[in-house]
Design a protein around this motif. Structure first.
Motif, PDB file in Angstrom:
ATOM      1  N   TYR A 422      21.286  75.658  57.264  1.00 50.10           N
ATOM      2  CA  TYR A 422      21.607  76.314  55.995  1.00 50.10           C
ATOM      3  C   TYR A 422      22.415  75.360  55.136  1.00 50.10           C
ATOM      4  N   HIS A 423      22.520  75.673  53.872  1.00 52.89           N
ATOM      5  CA  HIS A 423      23.520  75.030  53.032  1.00 52.89           C
ATOM      6  C   HIS A 423      24.284  76.119  52.308  1.00 52.89           C
ATOM      7  N   GLY A 424      25.602  76.123  52.469  1.00 48.85           N
ATOM      8  CA  GLY A 424      26.453  77.074  51.756  1.00 48.85           C
ATOM      9  C   GLY A 424      26.420  76.712  50.283  1.00 48.85           C
ATOM     10  N   ALA A 425      25.947  77.655  49.451  1.00 45.65           N
ATOM     11  CA  ALA A 425      25.722  77.325  48.047  1.00 45.65           C
ATOM     12  C   ALA A 425      27.020  77.373  47.258  1.00 45.65           C
ATOM     13  N   GLY A 426      27.323  76.283  46.594  1.00 42.88           N
ATOM     14  CA  GLY A 426      28.509  76.203  45.740  1.00 42.88           C
ATOM     15  C   GLY A 426      29.698  75.585  46.459  1.00 42.88           C
ATOM     16  N   PHE A 427      30.802  75.493  45.733  1.00 44.01           N
ATOM     17  CA  PHE A 427      32.041  74.935  46.271  1.00 44.01           C
ATOM     18  C   PHE A 427      32.481  75.667  47.524  1.00 44.01           C
ATOM     19  N   THR A 428      33.159  74.971  48.411  1.00 47.77           N
ATOM     20  CA  THR A 428      33.688  75.599  49.614  1.00 47.77           C
ATOM     21  C   THR A 428      34.913  76.444  49.274  1.00 47.77           C
ATOM     22  N   GLY A 429      34.962  77.631  49.884  1.00 50.92           N
ATOM     23  CA  GLY A 429      36.155  78.475  49.780  1.00 50.92           C
ATOM     24  C   GLY A 429      36.367  79.009  48.381  1.00 50.92           C
ATOM     25  N   SER A 430      37.626  79.045  47.972  1.00 51.31           N
ATOM     26  CA  SER A 430      37.940  79.667  46.685  1.00 51.31           C
ATOM     27  C   SER A 430      38.023  78.636  45.566  1.00 51.31           C
ATOM     28  N   GLY A 431      37.478  77.440  45.811  1.00 47.27           N
ATOM     29  CA  GLY A 431      37.555  76.356  44.827  1.00 47.27           C
ATOM     30  C   GLY A 431      37.018  76.738  43.463  1.00 47.27           C
ATOM     31  N   GLU A 432      35.900  77.446  43.466  1.00 50.90           N
ATOM     32  CA  GLU A 432      35.263  77.829  42.205  1.00 50.90           C
ATOM     33  C   GLU A 432      36.202  78.742  41.391  1.00 50.90           C
ATOM     34  N   ARG A 433      36.857  79.648  42.097  1.00 55.87           N
ATOM     35  CA  ARG A 433      37.734  80.617  41.427  1.00 55.87           C
ATOM     36  C   ARG A 433      39.089  79.997  41.049  1.00 55.87           C
ATOM     37  N   ASP A 434      39.670  79.212  41.993  1.00 53.26           N
ATOM     38  CA  ASP A 434      41.049  78.743  41.788  1.00 53.26           C
ATOM     39  C   ASP A 434      41.148  77.375  41.119  1.00 53.26           C
ATOM     40  N   LEU A 435      40.169  76.502  41.386  1.00 53.92           N
ATOM     41  CA  LEU A 435      40.298  75.134  40.880  1.00 53.92           C
ATOM     42  C   LEU A 435      39.393  74.860  39.690  1.00 53.92           C
ATOM     43  N   ILE A 436      38.137  75.263  39.790  1.00 57.40           N
ATOM     44  CA  ILE A 436      37.155  74.835  38.801  1.00 57.40           C
ATOM     45  C   ILE A 436      37.193  75.707  37.550  1.00 57.40           C
ATOM     46  N   LYS A 437      37.150  77.018  37.735  1.00 62.12           N
ATOM     47  CA  LYS A 437      37.203  77.965  36.605  1.00 62.12           C
ATOM     48  C   LYS A 437      36.226  77.553  35.503  1.00 62.12           C
ATOM     49  N   ALA A 438      34.978  77.484  35.879  1.00 63.35           N
ATOM     50  CA  ALA A 438      33.955  76.924  34.992  1.00 63.35           C
ATOM     51  C   ALA A 438      33.825  77.668  33.672  1.00 63.35           C
ATOM     52  N   VAL A 439      33.592  76.896  32.619  1.00 66.58           N
ATOM     53  CA  VAL A 439      33.339  77.424  31.279  1.00 66.58           C
ATOM     54  C   VAL A 439      32.030  76.810  30.786  1.00 66.58           C
ATOM     55  N   ALA A 440      31.169  77.624  30.176  1.00 69.07           N
ATOM     56  CA  ALA A 440      29.935  77.094  29.577  1.00 69.07           C
ATOM     57  C   ALA A 440      29.782  77.711  28.196  1.00 69.07           C
ATOM     58  N   ARG A 441      29.188  76.944  27.293  1.00 69.81           N
ATOM     59  CA  ARG A 441      29.010  77.464  25.922  1.00 69.81           C
ATOM     60  C   ARG A 441      27.588  77.278  25.432  1.00 69.81           C
ATOM     61  N   LEU A 442      27.216  78.173  24.521  1.00 69.63           N
ATOM     62  CA  LEU A 442      25.991  77.987  23.752  1.00 69.63           C
ATOM     63  C   LEU A 442      26.397  77.887  22.295  1.00 69.63           C
ATOM     64  N   HIS A 443      25.900  76.866  21.642  1.00 67.34           N
ATOM     65  CA  HIS A 443      26.183  76.688  20.220  1.00 67.34           C
ATOM     66  C   HIS A 443      24.894  76.942  19.457  1.00 67.34           C
ATOM     67  N   LYS A 444      24.879  78.047  18.719  1.00 64.71           N
ATOM     68  CA  LYS A 444      23.709  78.333  17.892  1.00 64.71           C
ATOM     69  C   LYS A 444      23.974  77.774  16.502  1.00 64.71           C
ATOM     70  N   ARG A 445      23.125  76.855  16.098  1.00 63.65           N
ATOM     71  CA  ARG A 445      23.292  76.276  14.767  1.00 63.65           C
ATOM     72  C   ARG A 445      22.717  77.233  13.727  1.00 63.65           C
TER      73      ARG A 445
END
Ligand code: MOS
Length: 703
Positions: A422-445
């Motif tokens: 298997y491959h555990g999908a995504g960061f290990t543990g709580s990294g995504e929640r505590d460290l990365i806190k990802a932000v993504a944007r869409l810019h509509k012109r």
């Protein structure tokens, strides 16, 4: 058209036309060339560095020129920008010579004399007594299970280095202008590089800009290392007050940039009434001279050390050991392929010792939905391995060949091996929640064109195309109305790094949500900016790095591999007759892209298992520094590559997608070595298992 139906990659045009600009393609006028002077000793004190008089326009850059901290921010900051007082491996960068003429830069480099006071290096993983990281996973009652066992079986399994062998070597350009530093180059993680340069320069974050150039492959090799090279070119450009470009040649790249951690795993397995009741596992990874990403690589390694199996009682100790060799780092699979290799061999050998059929024995211990994971989290979703096994068995004839190849005596002998992973999908543990806190944007012109703004880099894996498809589908717009440029930290938010098979599952889902909101709120003729932030799915059991308990991953991608080989007993040369893989990565966002990733990873894993042999000599130097000394599989090595996609949708991923990129690395090396084991009729214990290794076994046979 469905979301999985393939489209042409959105960046194919410029790549096939040759107009894509890689870092080495930028105009050379006014750009200085930098070359690194590296330690020739594995461990030494720097006594004196004698530098000749430099011609006009040439300069030397070293640790004294670092305006901020002489430590590259990765996880810890122990990797120096330039070595100070001590060197810790052959290749440790001491200084950079910078100037207009590459040939003269090279000559100056050759005329610098370094006086070392040699210290005793530690080169061998087993001789190292310094653990950079030391973790323990505990579950159940291991000592009781061993007391009550009717059989205890012990195994030692090793894996070696693996080089990324991307087409484009590492390269970076630094520019100093108007009180700011811009770095652009071949990289996976713009904001990792940004943080590192900010710290090395001692600048406020808004004075540093990082741009990804078109990147010729990464495989994890451009996850950590570009942060180091970026700091070096930034410091050099700052001192020179001119652009400075460093492009590695293949030899420099292979010898001195990170590789997959070599590993040594010791398994003690307790068996009672024909079932495994406990495992006591010791995992050691060779981290090299600095910590880089070893903490997180090791975490993934130990979490996967019991494989796809439910083992009631577990004690896993994992250590990343310091040695005076080139630092090892991120590589597709990120610590997983080492322990998946070990557990698959161990399960096979334990089954053999108990007189059981290995596949039946493995399936009897397979994790089920609802079971506890190695870290006392849960398998929240179905485990589709049984169906995938049947599919691959039908395709490869595994069970039948397994019996048919039992007693062979001619010159050519065949074997088949099977692995579950298997491959555990995504960061290990709580990294995504505590460290990365990802932000993504869409810019509509205002003209109705929508631009995707994330820090995810397309390094050949197709994220520009899959992101475009997700946004286009959700908005109901043609893909020609969606644009996505290479990330520039002046323009894109921090969506986290391009690693851990997270980009599509995590950032792709943020984009899908942003697109869905934009559609519901579309204002014709107006400019709009929509932002989405990561939120952990509700079902996740929070993970603690102190206790190693909780959900290490929200979801898992699964693989079943079968490899069939034929060995020439006269020469030891083996041929792969067929390599089969069934992969569950949830919904494929593009069938061509996912199939390409699976085929590529399957082959890269076969290389890891069979021929990619790299070692450090007694002096700590990597000797396999070219493609003639380090062979990787080419298209002729595996003519029969068959990939099938099995789909278990993941509700928190875009359209049901899970992580894909790293999965295919985990299962191919064990399937290959188990096939060799079957053909040779003797248990094997390491990867790569080369033709020399095969010859070693065959020559003993005939004596
Ligand atoms: Mo990676 S090996 O998570 O780039």
């Amino acid at each position: 058209m469905g979301i999985s139906d393939p489209i042409g990659k959105v960046d194919h045009g410029q790549k096939t036309a040759g107009s894509a600009l890689y870092v080495a393609d930028y105009p050379a006028r006014g750009v200085l060339t930098g070359r690194l002077l590296r330690s020739t000793r594995a461990r030494a004190r720097l006594v004196e560095i004698s530098i000749p008089d430099l011609p006009e326009g040439y300069l030397v850059v070293d640790s004294k020129d670092v305006p901020g901290t002489n430590g590259v921010h990765i996880v810890l900051d122990d990797t120096p920008v330039f070595a100070h007082e001590y060197v810790h491996y052959v290749g440790d960068p001491i200084l950079m010579v910078v100037g207009p003429e590459p040939v003269l830069v090279e000559q100056i480099l050759g005329s610098i004399v370094v006086t070392y006071e040699d210290l005793e290096p530690v080169v061998d993983l087993e001789k190292s007594e310094t653990a950079f990281f030391d973790y323990t996973i505990e579950k159940g009652d291991v000592s009781r299970a061993f007391q009550e066992a009717d059989r205890i079986i012990e195994e030692r399994i090793r894996t070696g280095y693996q080089a990324h062998a991307y087409l484009e070597p590492q390269g970076m350009v630094g520019l100093s202008h108007g009180g700011r530093i811009t770095v652009h180059g071949s990289l996976q993680c713009p904001y990792y590089v940004h943080k590192a340069v900010v710290q090395a320069m001692g600048f406020e974050p808004d004075r540093v800009r990082v741009i990804q150039d078109v990147t010729g492959g990464g495989f994890g090799g451009k996850e950590d290392f570009p942060s180091i090279l970026a700091c070096q070119v930034a410091v050099a450009a700052h001192k020179a007050e001119k652009p400075v470009q460093v492009i590695f040649n293949r030899r420099e790249d292979m010898e001195f940039t990170p590789k997959r951690h070599p590993s040594l795993c010791t398994y003690r397995v307790a068996v009672k009434d024909g079932r495994i009741t406990a495992m006591d596992i010791d995992v050691r990874y060779n981290a090299g001279a600095y910590t880089t990403l070893s903490a997180v690589v090791l975490q993934r390694g130990i979490i996967g050390a019991s494989g796809v199996y439910t083992v009631p009682s577990l004690h896993i100790r994992g250590r990343a050991m310091k040695t005076n060799t080139v630092p090892t780092g991120a590589f597709r699979g990120f610590g997983g392929p080492q322990t998946f290799f070990a557990i698959e061999l161990v399960m096979e050998h334990v089954a053999g010792q108990l007189g059981r059929d290995p596949l039946g024995f493995k399936l009897a211990h397979l994790a089920k939905q609802g079971d506890e994971t190695s870290t006392s989290g849960r398998h929240h979703f179905p485990v589709p391995i049984r169906q995938m096994v049947e599919e691959i068995d039908a395709l490869s004839g595994y069970r039948e060949k397994r019996k048919a190849y039992r007693h062979q005596s001619g010159r050519f002998r065949r074997g088949v091996g099977l692995s579950l992973a298997y491959h555990g999908a995504g960061f290990t543990g709580s990294g995504e929640r505590d460290l990365i806190k990802a932000v993504a944007r869409l810019h509509k012109r205002s003209d109705g064109v929508v631009e995707i703004l994330t820090s995810i880099t397309d390094i050949g894996q197709g994220s520009k195309t899959t992101f475009t498809k997700i946004v286009s589908r959700e908005l109901g717009l043609p893909t020609s109305r969606i644009i996505v440029e290479n990330p520039d930290t002046d323009r894109v938010p921090d969506s986290g790094p391009t690693v851990a098979s997270r980009s599509l599952m995590v950032v792709g889902e943020l984009l899908r949500r942003a697109a869905s909101r934009l559609k519901g709120n579309w204002r014709e003729g107006e400019e709009q900016m929509i932002e989405e932030r990561f939120k952990e799915p509700d079902f996740v059991i929070p993970f603690s790095l102190e206790t190693f308990k909780g959900d290490a991953y929200p979801a898992y991608s699964w693989s079943v591999n079968v490899i069939e080989v034929e060995v020439d007993t006269l020469t030891g040369v083996s041929r792969v007759l067929g390599a089969y893989g069934s992969y569950d990565v949830g919904t494929p966002i593009d069938e061509h892209i996912v199939t390409g990733q699976m085929e590529g990873g399957l082959l890269q894993g076969i290389g890891f298992g069979s021929m990619e042999d790299m070692t450090a000599d007694a002096g700590g130097r990597i000797r396999n520094n070219s493609f003639s000394d380090y062979t990787i599989p080419t298209s002729v090595d595996v003519p029969n590559l068959q990939v099938r996609l099995h789909i278990e949708k993941y509700p928190s991923g875009p359209f049901g997608a899970k992580g894909a990129g790293e999965l295919p690395l985990a299962g191919s090396a064990p399937a290959y070595v188990l096939a060799m084991e079957h053909a040779l009729g003797t248990p094997l214990d390491h990867a790569p298992f080369t033709m020399q290794d095969a010859m070693g076994i065959l020559s003993k046979e005939t004596i």
